[in-house]
Design a protein around this motif. Structure first.
Motif, short mmCIF file in Angstrom:
data_model
loop_
_atom_site.label_atom_id
_atom_site.label_comp_id
_atom_site.label_asym_id
_atom_site.label_seq_id
_atom_site.Cartn_x
_atom_site.Cartn_y
_atom_site.Cartn_z
N ASP A 9 0.85 -1.20 0.00
CA ASP A 9 0.00 0.00 0.00
C ASP A 9 0.89 1.25 0.00
O ASP A 9 1.06 1.91 1.03
CB ASP A 9 -0.94 -0.04 1.20
CG ASP A 9 -1.96 -1.17 1.09
OD1 ASP A 9 -2.35 -1.50 -0.05
OD2 ASP A 9 -2.36 -1.72 2.12
N ARG A 183 -1.62 -8.17 13.34
CA ARG A 183 -0.78 -7.28 14.15
C ARG A 183 0.09 -8.13 15.06
O ARG A 183 -0.26 -9.27 15.37
CB ARG A 183 -1.64 -6.33 14.99
CG ARG A 183 -2.43 -5.31 14.15
CD ARG A 183 -1.52 -4.33 13.44
NE ARG A 183 -2.22 -3.33 12.64
CZ ARG A 183 -2.54 -3.44 11.34
NH1 ARG A 183 -2.24 -4.56 10.68
NH2 ARG A 183 -3.15 -2.47 10.71
N ASP A 189 -6.48 -1.97 16.16
CA ASP A 189 -5.37 -1.05 15.90
C ASP A 189 -5.76 -0.15 14.73
O ASP A 189 -6.03 -0.63 13.64
CB ASP A 189 -4.12 -1.86 15.55
CG ASP A 189 -2.93 -0.97 15.25
OD1 ASP A 189 -2.64 -0.08 16.06
OD2 ASP A 189 -2.31 -1.14 14.19
N LYS A 190 -5.79 1.15 14.97
CA LYS A 190 -6.18 2.14 13.96
C LYS A 190 -7.53 1.75 13.36
O LYS A 190 -8.49 1.55 14.08
CB LYS A 190 -5.09 2.30 12.91
CG LYS A 190 -3.74 2.73 13.48
CD LYS A 190 -2.79 3.19 12.39
CE LYS A 190 -1.46 3.61 12.98
NZ LYS A 190 -0.57 2.44 13.27
N GLN A 192 -8.33 -1.07 11.90
CA GLN A 192 -8.60 -2.52 11.95
C GLN A 192 -9.22 -2.88 13.30
O GLN A 192 -8.65 -2.58 14.36
CB GLN A 192 -7.30 -3.32 11.77
CG GLN A 192 -6.61 -3.14 10.43
CD GLN A 192 -7.28 -3.92 9.29
OE1 GLN A 192 -8.44 -4.33 9.39
NE2 GLN A 192 -6.56 -4.12 8.20
N GLY A 212 0.25 -5.43 5.99
CA GLY A 212 0.67 -4.17 5.39
C GLY A 212 1.52 -3.34 6.32
O GLY A 212 2.75 -3.53 6.43
N ARG A 213 0.87 -2.41 7.05
CA ARG A 213 1.61 -1.44 7.86
C ARG A 213 2.59 -2.01 8.88
O ARG A 213 3.64 -1.38 9.10
CB ARG A 213 0.60 -0.48 8.52
CG ARG A 213 -0.02 0.47 7.50
CD ARG A 213 -1.28 1.13 8.01
NE ARG A 213 -2.38 0.18 8.07
CZ ARG A 213 -3.64 0.50 8.41
NH1 ARG A 213 -3.94 1.75 8.71
NH2 ARG A 213 -4.59 -0.42 8.43
N PRO A 214 2.31 -3.18 9.51
CA PRO A 214 3.34 -3.69 10.43
C PRO A 214 4.68 -3.94 9.73
O PRO A 214 5.72 -3.99 10.39
CB PRO A 214 2.72 -5.00 10.95
CG PRO A 214 1.25 -4.77 10.85
CD PRO A 214 1.07 -3.97 9.60
N THR A 216 5.34 -2.31 6.27
CA THR A 216 5.70 -1.13 5.45
C THR A 216 5.97 0.11 6.29
O THR A 216 6.63 1.04 5.83
CB THR A 216 4.59 -0.82 4.42
OG1 THR A 216 3.36 -0.60 5.13
CG2 THR A 216 4.41 -1.95 3.43
N GLN A 217 5.47 0.15 7.52
CA GLN A 217 5.75 1.31 8.38
C GLN A 217 6.76 0.98 9.47
O GLN A 217 6.99 1.79 10.39
CB GLN A 217 4.43 1.84 9.00
CG GLN A 217 3.52 2.41 7.91
CD GLN A 217 2.26 3.08 8.45
OE1 GLN A 217 2.04 3.14 9.66
NE2 GLN A 217 1.45 3.59 7.55
N HIS A 221 12.14 -2.70 7.31
CA HIS A 221 11.09 -3.46 6.62
C HIS A 221 11.42 -4.95 6.53
O HIS A 221 10.56 -5.80 6.78
CB HIS A 221 10.91 -2.93 5.18
CG HIS A 221 10.54 -1.48 5.12
ND1 HIS A 221 10.99 -0.63 4.14
CD2 HIS A 221 9.74 -0.74 5.93
CE1 HIS A 221 10.49 0.57 4.33
NE2 HIS A 221 9.74 0.54 5.41
#
Ligand SMILES: O=c1ccn([C@@H]2O[C@H](COP(=O)(O)O)[C@@H](O)[C@H]2O)c(=O)[nH]1
Length: 234
Positions: A9, A183, A189-190, A192, A212-214, A216-217, A221
């Motif tokens: 994403d 997660r 979380d946010k 989700q 995704g975010r766990p 990509t953020q 990485h």
């Protein structure tokens, strides 16, 4: 055991490719291209990423009248190199069957696995009852959509890890359960709400997890991916 599917994403192709190039050259990945990256880049992103040797899940979550979905799925099938793609089960039996028919009319005869979204992992119980006006539990709605999807030619569903055990009891053994909302710690979380850890997804019987975010953020990485892969594969 399957690879964790990484949700790419990113807002640009450059950022997505930079991310992929952080991994060792021989690391085979399974990546998800969703609306953000696909709408930004167009179909060329599929061949570009598959030429790096990675598997592709195209997640556009089609939901329209059957004729439109069938024609769109035919175009998706013709893109080639796609392993998994999605529709919303809420589109109904005719739309699910039309999606299957559209995917099955490729010149190449390539088989793409069709997944139906049951209830998004962002959907909470109150939203289901008060906004969608669907009475009963999330679990019942998810099971209803899973059976509808199976009966109309889908290969599996997208559902939270919280529902996978029940889906597996209610569907045949080859029917896939793909689980986003992953997660490192359980709990909302946010955006989700129906979240599980990689271990819980595995124990409950998910066939794939989508993360995704766990990843990509994360600061690192590749390290985040390796940790999730280890926890998922056990
Ligand atoms: O029910 C669903 C269906 C799809 N998704 C997609 O998975 C990823 C999850 O991203 P995170 O950053 O790990 O939350 C994202 O691309 C969603 O579009 C989902 O989350 N839930």
């Amino acid at each position: 055991m399957s690879l964790p599917i990484i949700a790419l994403d990113f807002e640009t192709k450059t950022k997505a490719l930079q991310f992929l190039h952080e991994f060792p050259k021989d690391e085979h990945l399974f990546v998800k291209i969703g609306m953000e990256l696909f709408y930004q880049t167009g179909p060329s992103i599929i061949s570009e990423i598959s030429s790096l040797g990675h598997d592709i899940f195209l997640d556009l979550k089609l939901h329209d009248i059957p004729n439109t979905v069938q024609r769109a799925m035919h175009i998706i099938a013709e893109m080639g190199n796609i392993k998994l793609t999605t529709i919303h089960a809420a589109g109904g039996s005719h739309m699910i069957a039309a999606a299957r028919a559209g995917l099955d009319t490729t010149a190449s005869g390539q088989k793409i696995q069709l997944l139906a979204i049951t209830q998004l992992t962002s959907t909470a119980q109150t939203q289901l009852n008060e906004e969608q006006k669907i009475p009963g539990s999330i679990r019942d709605s998810v099971l209803n959509y899973a059976k509808l999807a199976q009966n109309n030619g889908a290969n599996g569903v997208v559902a939270s890890g919280l529902e996978v055990h029940d889906i597996k009891q209610a569907t045949d053994s080859k029917f896939l359960c793909v689980t986003p909302g992953i997660r490192l710690q359980a709990g909302p979380d946010k955006d989700q709400t129906r979240v599980v850890t990689p271990e819980t997804a595995r124990q409950n019987g998910s066939d794939f997890i989508v993360v995704g975010r766990p990843i990509t953020q994360a600061v690192d990485h590749v390290a985040a991916y390796q940790e999730i892969k280890k926890r998922w594969q056990g």
